[in-house]
Motif scaffolding. Structure first.
Motif, PDB file in Angstrom:
ATOM      1  N   SER A   1      31.076  21.969 131.167  1.00  0.00           N
ATOM      2  CA  SER A   1      30.546  23.283 130.768  1.00  0.00           C
ATOM      3  C   SER A   1      29.454  23.767 131.722  1.00  0.00           C
ATOM      4  CB  SER A   1      30.014  23.237 129.341  1.00  0.00           C
ATOM      5  OG  SER A   1      28.964  22.289 129.247  1.00  0.00           O
ATOM      6  N   ASN A   2      28.805  22.857 132.411  1.00  0.00           N
ATOM      7  CA  ASN A   2      27.756  23.252 133.347  1.00  0.00           C
ATOM      8  C   ASN A   2      28.261  23.274 134.794  1.00  0.00           C
ATOM      9  OD1 ASN A   2      27.924  20.434 133.337  1.00  0.00           O
ATOM     10  ND2 ASN A   2      25.774  20.156 133.842  1.00  0.00           N
ATOM     11  N   THR A   3      29.461  23.858 134.967  1.00  0.00           N
ATOM     12  CA  THR A   3      29.999  24.119 136.301  1.00  0.00           C
ATOM     13  C   THR A   3      29.489  25.484 136.748  1.00  0.00           C
ATOM     14  OG1 THR A   3      31.995  22.830 135.841  1.00  0.00           O
ATOM     15  CG2 THR A   3      32.147  24.422 137.633  1.00  0.00           C
ATOM     16  N   VAL A   4      29.192  25.636 138.036  1.00  0.00           N
ATOM     17  CA  VAL A   4      28.791  26.946 138.572  1.00  0.00           C
ATOM     18  C   VAL A   4      29.849  27.956 138.116  1.00  0.00           C
ATOM     19  CG1 VAL A   4      28.495  28.292 140.680  1.00  0.00           C
ATOM     20  CG2 VAL A   4      27.544  25.979 140.541  1.00  0.00           C
ATOM     21  N   PRO A   5      29.449  29.037 137.427  1.00  0.00           N
ATOM     22  CA  PRO A   5      30.429  29.962 136.857  1.00  0.00           C
ATOM     23  C   PRO A   5      31.455  30.516 137.840  1.00  0.00           C
ATOM     24  CG  PRO A   5      28.281  30.393 135.905  1.00  0.00           C
ATOM     25  CD  PRO A   5      28.071  29.389 137.015  1.00  0.00           C
ATOM     26  N   TYR A   6      31.023  30.939 139.030  1.00  0.00           N
ATOM     27  CA  TYR A   6      32.020  31.491 139.947  1.00  0.00           C
ATOM     28  C   TYR A   6      32.967  30.412 140.456  1.00  0.00           C
ATOM     29  CZ  TYR A   6      29.772  30.126 144.426  1.00  0.00           C
ATOM     30  OH  TYR A   6      29.257  29.443 145.496  1.00  0.00           O
ATOM     31  N   THR A   7      32.507  29.159 140.502  1.00  0.00           N
ATOM     32  CA  THR A   7      33.377  28.057 140.907  1.00  0.00           C
ATOM     33  C   THR A   7      34.452  27.816 139.852  1.00  0.00           C
ATOM     34  OG1 THR A   7      31.563  27.031 142.109  1.00  0.00           O
ATOM     35  CG2 THR A   7      33.417  25.602 141.540  1.00  0.00           C
ATOM     36  N   ALA A   8      34.054  27.800 138.592  1.00  0.00           N
ATOM     37  CA  ALA A   8      35.030  27.634 137.510  1.00  0.00           C
ATOM     38  C   ALA A   8      36.050  28.772 137.534  1.00  0.00           C
ATOM     39  CB  ALA A   8      34.316  27.571 136.167  1.00  0.00           C
ATOM     40  N   HIS A   9      35.563  29.984 137.777  1.00  0.00           N
ATOM     41  CA  HIS A   9      36.451  31.148 137.867  1.00  0.00           C
ATOM     42  C   HIS A   9      37.462  30.962 139.004  1.00  0.00           C
ATOM     43  CE1 HIS A   9      37.763  35.339 138.177  1.00  0.00           C
ATOM     44  NE2 HIS A   9      37.617  35.165 139.483  1.00  0.00           N
ATOM     45  N   ALA A  10      36.976  30.615 140.189  1.00  0.00           N
ATOM     46  CA  ALA A  10      37.848  30.474 141.357  1.00  0.00           C
ATOM     47  C   ALA A  10      38.865  29.349 141.150  1.00  0.00           C
ATOM     48  CB  ALA A  10      37.025  30.221 142.612  1.00  0.00           C
ATOM     49  N   LEU A  11      38.444  28.225 140.582  1.00  0.00           N
ATOM     50  CA  LEU A  11      39.386  27.129 140.342  1.00  0.00           C
ATOM     51  C   LEU A  11      40.467  27.553 139.355  1.00  0.00           C
ATOM     52  CD1 LEU A  11      36.932  24.086 140.267  1.00  0.00           C
ATOM     53  CD2 LEU A  11      38.603  24.655 142.068  1.00  0.00           C
TER      54      LEU A  11
ATOM     55  N   GLU B   1      41.587  30.601 139.000  1.00  0.00           N
ATOM     56  CA  GLU B   1      42.465  31.494 139.766  1.00  0.00           C
ATOM     57  C   GLU B   1      43.400  30.689 140.667  1.00  0.00           C
ATOM     58  OE1 GLU B   1      42.860  34.964 139.823  1.00  0.00           O
ATOM     59  OE2 GLU B   1      41.776  34.743 137.940  1.00  0.00           O
ATOM     60  N   ILE B   2      42.880  29.641 141.285  1.00  0.00           N
ATOM     61  CA  ILE B   2      43.708  28.796 142.153  1.00  0.00           C
ATOM     62  C   ILE B   2      44.836  28.161 141.344  1.00  0.00           C
ATOM     63  CG2 ILE B   2      43.700  26.675 143.540  1.00  0.00           C
ATOM     64  CD1 ILE B   2      40.797  27.560 144.415  1.00  0.00           C
ATOM     65  N   VAL B   3      44.518  27.650 140.162  1.00  0.00           N
ATOM     66  CA  VAL B   3      45.542  27.050 139.298  1.00  0.00           C
ATOM     67  C   VAL B   3      46.611  28.076 138.958  1.00  0.00           C
ATOM     68  CG1 VAL B   3      45.942  26.130 136.973  1.00  0.00           C
ATOM     69  CG2 VAL B   3      44.048  25.252 138.353  1.00  0.00           C
ATOM     70  N   ARG B   4      46.213  29.325 138.708  1.00  0.00           N
ATOM     71  CA  ARG B   4      47.165  30.390 138.350  1.00  0.00           C
ATOM     72  C   ARG B   4      47.891  30.972 139.564  1.00  0.00           C
ATOM     73  NH1 ARG B   4      43.138  30.879 134.755  1.00  0.00           N
ATOM     74  NH2 ARG B   4      41.816  32.353 135.855  1.00  0.00           N
ATOM     75  N   GLY B   5      47.476  30.567 140.762  1.00  0.00           N
ATOM     76  CA  GLY B   5      48.111  31.082 141.975  1.00  0.00           C
ATOM     77  C   GLY B   5      47.462  32.347 142.503  1.00  0.00           C
TER      78      GLY B   5
ATOM     79  N   ALA C   1      40.472  18.372 160.401  1.00  0.00           N
ATOM     80  CA  ALA C   1      40.800  19.240 161.533  1.00  0.00           C
ATOM     81  C   ALA C   1      40.893  20.676 161.018  1.00  0.00           C
ATOM     82  CB  ALA C   1      42.121  18.817 162.161  1.00  0.00           C
ATOM     83  N   GLU C   2      40.364  21.609 161.774  1.00  0.00           N
ATOM     84  CA  GLU C   2      40.370  23.007 161.334  1.00  0.00           C
ATOM     85  C   GLU C   2      41.778  23.499 161.012  1.00  0.00           C
ATOM     86  OE1 GLU C   2      37.809  25.815 163.508  1.00  0.00           O
ATOM     87  OE2 GLU C   2      36.923  24.043 164.464  1.00  0.00           O
ATOM     88  N   HIS C   3      42.772  23.066 161.800  1.00  0.00           N
ATOM     89  CA  HIS C   3      44.136  23.534 161.556  1.00  0.00           C
ATOM     90  C   HIS C   3      44.748  22.917 160.294  1.00  0.00           C
ATOM     91  CE1 HIS C   3      44.838  19.911 164.066  1.00  0.00           C
ATOM     92  NE2 HIS C   3      45.867  19.747 163.255  1.00  0.00           N
ATOM     93  N   ASP C   4      44.078  21.943 159.690  1.00  0.00           N
ATOM     94  CA  ASP C   4      44.558  21.341 158.443  1.00  0.00           C
ATOM     95  C   ASP C   4      44.004  22.038 157.202  1.00  0.00           C
ATOM     96  OD1 ASP C   4      46.307  19.425 159.430  1.00  0.00           O
ATOM     97  OD2 ASP C   4      44.717  17.931 159.692  1.00  0.00           O
ATOM     98  N   LEU C   5      43.233  23.100 157.382  1.00  0.00           N
ATOM     99  CA  LEU C   5      42.672  23.848 156.253  1.00  0.00           C
ATOM    100  C   LEU C   5      43.573  25.022 155.889  1.00  0.00           C
ATOM    101  CD1 LEU C   5      38.918  24.018 157.299  1.00  0.00           C
ATOM    102  CD2 LEU C   5      39.880  22.717 155.391  1.00  0.00           C
ATOM    103  N   THR C   6      43.763  25.207 154.591  1.00  0.00           N
ATOM    104  CA  THR C   6      44.475  26.378 154.081  1.00  0.00           C
ATOM    105  C   THR C   6      43.527  27.143 153.168  1.00  0.00           C
ATOM    106  OG1 THR C   6      46.600  25.242 154.154  1.00  0.00           O
ATOM    107  CG2 THR C   6      46.453  27.162 152.703  1.00  0.00           C
ATOM    108  N   LEU C   7      43.421  28.436 153.399  1.00  0.00           N
ATOM    109  CA  LEU C   7      42.616  29.288 152.526  1.00  0.00           C
ATOM    110  C   LEU C   7      43.397  29.483 151.230  1.00  0.00           C
ATOM    111  CD1 LEU C   7      40.095  31.108 152.193  1.00  0.00           C
ATOM    112  CD2 LEU C   7      41.475  32.963 153.150  1.00  0.00           C
ATOM    113  N   VAL C   8      42.859  28.990 150.114  1.00  0.00           N
ATOM    114  CA  VAL C   8      43.583  29.070 148.836  1.00  0.00           C
ATOM    115  C   VAL C   8      43.021  30.136 147.904  1.00  0.00           C
ATOM    116  CG1 VAL C   8      44.527  26.737 148.920  1.00  0.00           C
ATOM    117  CG2 VAL C   8      42.274  27.108 147.872  1.00  0.00           C
ATOM    118  N   HIS C   9      41.805  30.598 148.153  1.00  0.00           N
ATOM    119  CA  HIS C   9      41.261  31.666 147.321  1.00  0.00           C
ATOM    120  C   HIS C   9      40.095  32.343 148.035  1.00  0.00           C
ATOM    121  CE1 HIS C   9      40.993  33.882 143.603  1.00  0.00           C
ATOM    122  NE2 HIS C   9      39.677  33.804 143.687  1.00  0.00           N
ATOM    123  N   THR C  10      40.015  33.660 147.869  1.00  0.00           N
ATOM    124  CA  THR C  10      38.891  34.453 148.357  1.00  0.00           C
ATOM    125  C   THR C  10      38.257  35.136 147.162  1.00  0.00           C
ATOM    126  OG1 THR C  10      40.002  34.843 150.468  1.00  0.00           O
ATOM    127  CG2 THR C  10      38.209  36.340 149.884  1.00  0.00           C
TER     128      THR C  10
END
Length: 166
Positions: free
Chosen positions: A140-150, A152-156, A84-93
């Motif tokens: 090691s073969n994760t999309v670089p910006y995805t690894a970066h964003a994850l 950042e999410i871990v760090r808050g 459900a759309e209302h069950d989504l939380t934006l965790v990183h931009t």
């Protein structure tokens, strides 16, 4: 002396060159499914972008969609789950300047509070495998910006930029 424009308001200095348009952003939506320190990644295959790399389930906004509708649609298309759309939380931009095509992209990472259904690979023609990975042990073969964003999410961190000149 303040110049008055033809509407009777103080004239404003031009902020851009006449005839130029503001930049157009490509908006990507990304699903962050977490389970006890593990994140779901898909191994991309037969794709025009990031072929052979691991990435969170993701896609792009389509005309006429809200970002939350885009994310729920992608979750259903790629994983066969209903959110459900209302069950989504934006965790990183993430504001990403893509080195491949020079386009400015706004990458939005959402985490669902809940979902219905069982996660499955609903697009085997685009995804060779789904696998849960430790957040502190991404391949090691994760999309670089995805690894970066994850990371950042871990760090808050809720906002970051990648690819822009310093």
């Amino acid at each position: 002396m303040t110049r008055i424009d033809d509407t009777g308001h103080p004239a404003r200095p031009a902020t851009r060159t006449p005839g130029t348009e503001p930049p157009t952003l490509v908006v990507g939506v990304h699903l962050v499914l977490l389970d006890e320190g593990l994140v779901l990644l898909g191994w991309r295959r037969n794709t025009s972008y990031a072929n052979g790399l691991w990435h969170v389930p993701a896609g792009h906004m389509e005309p006429g969609e809200t970002v939350t509708r885009s994310m729920t649609r992608e979750a259903e298309e790629e994983l066969g789950i209903l959110i459900a759309e209302h069950d989504l939380t934006l965790v990183h931009t993430l504001h990403h300047l893509d080195a491949d095509d020079g386009r400015s992209r706004l990458q939005l990472f959402f985490r669902p509070a809940r979902y219905d259904g069982r996660v499955r690979n609903a697009e085997p023609h685009k995804c060779g495998e789904l696998r849960w990975w430790p957040l502190d042990g991404l391949p090691s073969n994760t999309v670089p910006y995805t690894a970066h964003a994850l990371g950042e999410i871990v760090r808050g961190g809720t906002l970051s930029t990648v690819g822009w000149p310093a």
